[in-house]
Enzyme design. Sequence first.
Site, PDB file in Angstrom:
ATOM      1  N   CYS A   2      26.162  28.291  35.756  1.00  0.00           N
ATOM      2  CA  CYS A   2      25.567  29.636  36.063  1.00  0.00           C
ATOM      3  C   CYS A   2      25.865  30.541  34.461  1.00  0.00           C
ATOM      4  O   CYS A   2      26.513  29.986  33.793  1.00  0.00           O
ATOM      5  CB  CYS A   2      26.169  30.388  37.032  1.00  0.00           C
ATOM      6  N   ARG A  27      20.950  26.928  31.337  1.00  0.00           N
ATOM      7  CA  ARG A  27      21.740  26.631  31.944  1.00  0.00           C
ATOM      8  C   ARG A  27      21.799  26.052  33.613  1.00  0.00           C
ATOM      9  O   ARG A  27      22.387  25.531  34.121  1.00  0.00           O
ATOM     10  CB  ARG A  27      23.132  27.522  31.581  1.00  0.00           C
ATOM     11  N   TRP A  75      22.841  28.215  39.396  1.00  0.00           N
ATOM     12  CA  TRP A  75      22.642  27.047  39.501  1.00  0.00           C
ATOM     13  C   TRP A  75      23.700  26.549  40.634  1.00  0.00           C
ATOM     14  O   TRP A  75      24.804  26.468  40.601  1.00  0.00           O
ATOM     15  CB  TRP A  75      23.156  26.088  38.455  1.00  0.00           C
ATOM     16  N   ASN A  99      31.056  33.232  37.947  1.00  0.00           N
ATOM     17  CA  ASN A  99      30.776  31.886  37.378  1.00  0.00           C
ATOM     18  C   ASN A  99      32.053  31.240  37.720  1.00  0.00           C
ATOM     19  O   ASN A  99      33.286  31.799  37.442  1.00  0.00           O
ATOM     20  CB  ASN A  99      30.624  31.677  35.767  1.00  0.00           C
ATOM     21  N   GLY A 100      31.959  29.716  38.116  1.00  0.00           N
ATOM     22  CA  GLY A 100      33.306  29.269  38.461  1.00  0.00           C
ATOM     23  C   GLY A 100      33.318  28.758  39.837  1.00  0.00           C
ATOM     24  O   GLY A 100      32.243  28.666  40.749  1.00  0.00           O
ATOM     25  N   GLU A 480      22.595   0.597  29.073  1.00  0.00           N
ATOM     26  CA  GLU A 480      22.513   1.953  28.792  1.00  0.00           C
ATOM     27  C   GLU A 480      22.914   2.229  27.275  1.00  0.00           C
ATOM     28  O   GLU A 480      22.418   3.112  26.682  1.00  0.00           O
ATOM     29  CB  GLU A 480      23.031   2.956  29.989  1.00  0.00           C
ATOM     30  N   LYS A 484      20.874   3.992  24.303  1.00  0.00           N
ATOM     31  CA  LYS A 484      21.437   5.150  23.484  1.00  0.00           C
ATOM     32  C   LYS A 484      21.308   4.766  21.934  1.00  0.00           C
ATOM     33  O   LYS A 484      20.870   5.484  21.161  1.00  0.00           O
ATOM     34  CB  LYS A 484      22.810   5.202  23.944  1.00  0.00           C
ATOM     35  N   GLU A 487      17.579   4.086  20.536  1.00  0.00           N
ATOM     36  CA  GLU A 487      16.872   5.456  20.565  1.00  0.00           C
ATOM     37  C   GLU A 487      17.101   6.375  19.372  1.00  0.00           C
ATOM     38  O   GLU A 487      16.352   7.111  18.860  1.00  0.00           O
ATOM     39  CB  GLU A 487      16.334   5.829  21.835  1.00  0.00           C
ATOM     40  N   HIS A 503      22.969 -18.987  27.501  1.00  0.00           N
ATOM     41  CA  HIS A 503      21.555 -19.352  28.104  1.00  0.00           C
ATOM     42  C   HIS A 503      20.487 -19.207  27.046  1.00  0.00           C
ATOM     43  O   HIS A 503      19.234 -19.143  27.418  1.00  0.00           O
ATOM     44  CB  HIS A 503      20.937 -18.819  29.377  1.00  0.00           C
ATOM     45  N   LYS A 599      11.119  14.396  25.365  1.00  0.00           N
ATOM     46  CA  LYS A 599      12.007  14.837  26.491  1.00  0.00           C
ATOM     47  C   LYS A 599      11.602  14.273  27.935  1.00  0.00           C
ATOM     48  O   LYS A 599      12.436  13.850  28.835  1.00  0.00           O
ATOM     49  CB  LYS A 599      12.643  16.142  26.617  1.00  0.00           C
TER      50      LYS A 599
HETATM   51  C1  F6R Z   1      16.613   7.954  27.258  1.00  0.00           C
HETATM   52  C2  F6R Z   1      15.866   8.675  28.087  1.00  0.00           C
HETATM   53  C3  F6R Z   1      14.579   8.100  28.916  1.00  0.00           C
HETATM   54  C4  F6R Z   1      14.450   8.957  30.343  1.00  0.00           C
HETATM   55  C5  F6R Z   1      13.225   8.135  30.725  1.00  0.00           C
HETATM   56  C6  F6R Z   1      13.062   8.860  32.407  1.00  0.00           C
HETATM   57  O1  F6R Z   1      17.834   8.650  26.907  1.00  0.00           O
HETATM   58  O2  F6R Z   1      16.239   9.785  28.429  1.00  0.00           O
HETATM   59  O3  F6R Z   1      14.830   6.742  28.979  1.00  0.00           O
HETATM   60  O4  F6R Z   1      15.540   8.293  31.036  1.00  0.00           O
HETATM   61  O5  F6R Z   1      12.105   8.791  30.075  1.00  0.00           O
HETATM   62  O6  F6R Z   1      12.827  10.063  32.287  1.00  0.00           O
HETATM   63  P1  F6R Z   1      13.151  10.927  33.749  1.00  0.00           P
HETATM   64  O7  F6R Z   1      14.643  10.600  34.159  1.00  0.00           O
HETATM   65  O8  F6R Z   1      12.970  12.143  33.321  1.00  0.00           O
HETATM   66  O9  F6R Z   1      12.240  10.318  34.754  1.00  0.00           O
END
Ligand code: F6R
Length: 604
Positions: A2, A27, A75, A99-100, A480, A484, A487, A503, A599
């Site tokens: 929050c 936030r 939140w 908050n908290g 994952e 990371k 990308e 294999h 994003k």
């Molecule tokens: C990688 C990343 C992407 C998302 C993917 C799905 O760091 O962020 O691979 O995970 O584009 O996005 P969401 O979770 O918003 O459906």
Amino acid sequence: MCGIVGYIGNKESKNILLDGLKELEYRGYDSAGIAILENDNFTSFKALGKLKNLDAKMAEFTTSSFSVGIGHTRWATHGKPTELNAHPHLGESSYVVHNGIIENYQELKKELQDGGVTFLSQTDTEVIVHLFEKNLAHTANAFEAFERTLERLEGAYAILLVHKDENDTILFAKNGSPMIVATDNDGDIYFASSDAPLIGKASNVIYLDDGQYGYVKAQEIHIYDTQGAEVHPAFSTLPTSKLSAQKEGYRFFMEKEIYEQSDVLLDTLLGRLSDEEIMFDEVDTSLLHGIDEIKLCACGTSYHAALTASYLFEREAKIRCSVEIASEFRYKKPLLSTNTLFIVISQSGETADTLETLKMAKEAGLKTLVVCNVDNSSMVRLADAALLTRAGIEKGVASTKAFATQVTLLWMLALYTAQTRRSIDQQALRKQLRILRKVPLASKVDGAMHERIHRLSKRYLHGHGFFFIGRDVFFPLALEGALKLKEISYLHAEGYPSGEMKHGPIALADPELFTIALMPEHLLYDKMKSNVEELSARDSTICAISPLEFDKADDFLKTRQHEHYMLEFFEMMVIVQLLSMEITVRLGHDVDMPRNLAKSVTVE
Ligand code: F6R
């Protein structure tokens, strides 16, 4: 997650508070509220959803003289996102924002209810204002009543409280949640839970320490320490860039979000875990009636969270579980059965492919659930039920805290399914619940480990590729880790189940092939060890991550000893995130906004 703002002075206070809340909105934004005391009149507004809703509600309101105001953007943690649960919370003649978490709120609430107090909300915060008013009846002034109130509170908090009988005062306290007090050149006083709302308004700030509390009046600030002695901390100068203020001292949003994981995971668990069971207010157990299979569907990092969860659903809930990549699933003309619960996982709730599979499942008559970070997103609106991960806004394009909260929530969902289907005995469930509580600690960044990863990263800037390898849930974590790295660093990286290396991929092994080996103590350690030895024998450069010493590796990152493999999972998750980030920093690439990525992927 929050945010808090406060203001005391002669300027128009509505816009100061609203502007401040806008800076904090990233936030959390399930609801917001403001209370302003001008002369003897209290006015308060609350609205659900984004801040623009609160702004619209206050359109006609303005202040014209000296006023005192507090505001909050929420939140949800205790209690659903509703107007009643939104802050500020009202007593008879006082308002509070907080908050908290007040950990002993149930005990305090019962005590107050037994004394005849009626509660309007489901929040822990409301106990503060009622306790304050109860104390007011036995003390000389509001400040003393506030001191007595603080003595009873356990947990983390940042609090602002205003009381009608002292219409020129804001009472404040900080313990474990951030709180800043600031002044402008006219001597007006501001509060905020981070720098960003203050930039451009105030010039001098005091970052309060834990345990400090006090009151401000027009042009006067009084701060006390834990012993009750008045202190006079020095003012600092505010940073000038809003962006850097939002990063709260970290170099990148990704770094801030990695460090934040431990805190947001507390929010993910909050109110959903007792010693005996998982509690999901948002889901009716009827969602699982007649279900004999779970299908998880997602993209990217969310797909990796789904893959991790598939092991847990089968192992803990003893229910068949399959995982689908959304962009594949939508065109494969899948055979769907109404005995399947269809679960989509998405940080944004807007990813086009995932959204489309949700529509397909609905059209085929399946029950649907979304695990999502954004309330009111398209998927949340469409699915039969939604569980919010409560990670807060994630700004770094490379997902970190969203993944951590997705895995945790899906693990909880596996246990919820197990308890509903009675496929786990009570003792085993109790043990899992106890371990779940340790996830935030396991995800806490260890400064010494970060430093070691930083130093190590200089050895991993070249080569012809990375293999992240692991078994069981550490295989999706390997995927994952590789995602990371690729990308943000643009280095080629793959995630592999370690048993698969022989294999085919082991043909690539040479000193220029970097293997990042996830070697937990509590899950198939010996199997994993022999896979890594095979790679070591072929001269691959190996970075082993394990709590157990391993002499066949070139580099070794020693993790803490944990009692369960899922706790090892979360510690190793932080390590692969930091490793990707540190390699990227050395290569000089943009950590938060890597090339070619967005994003939220709302196109196919
Ligand atoms: C990688 C990343 C992407 C998302 C993917 C799905 O760091 O962020 O691979 O995970 O584009 O996005 P969401 O979770 O918003 O459906």
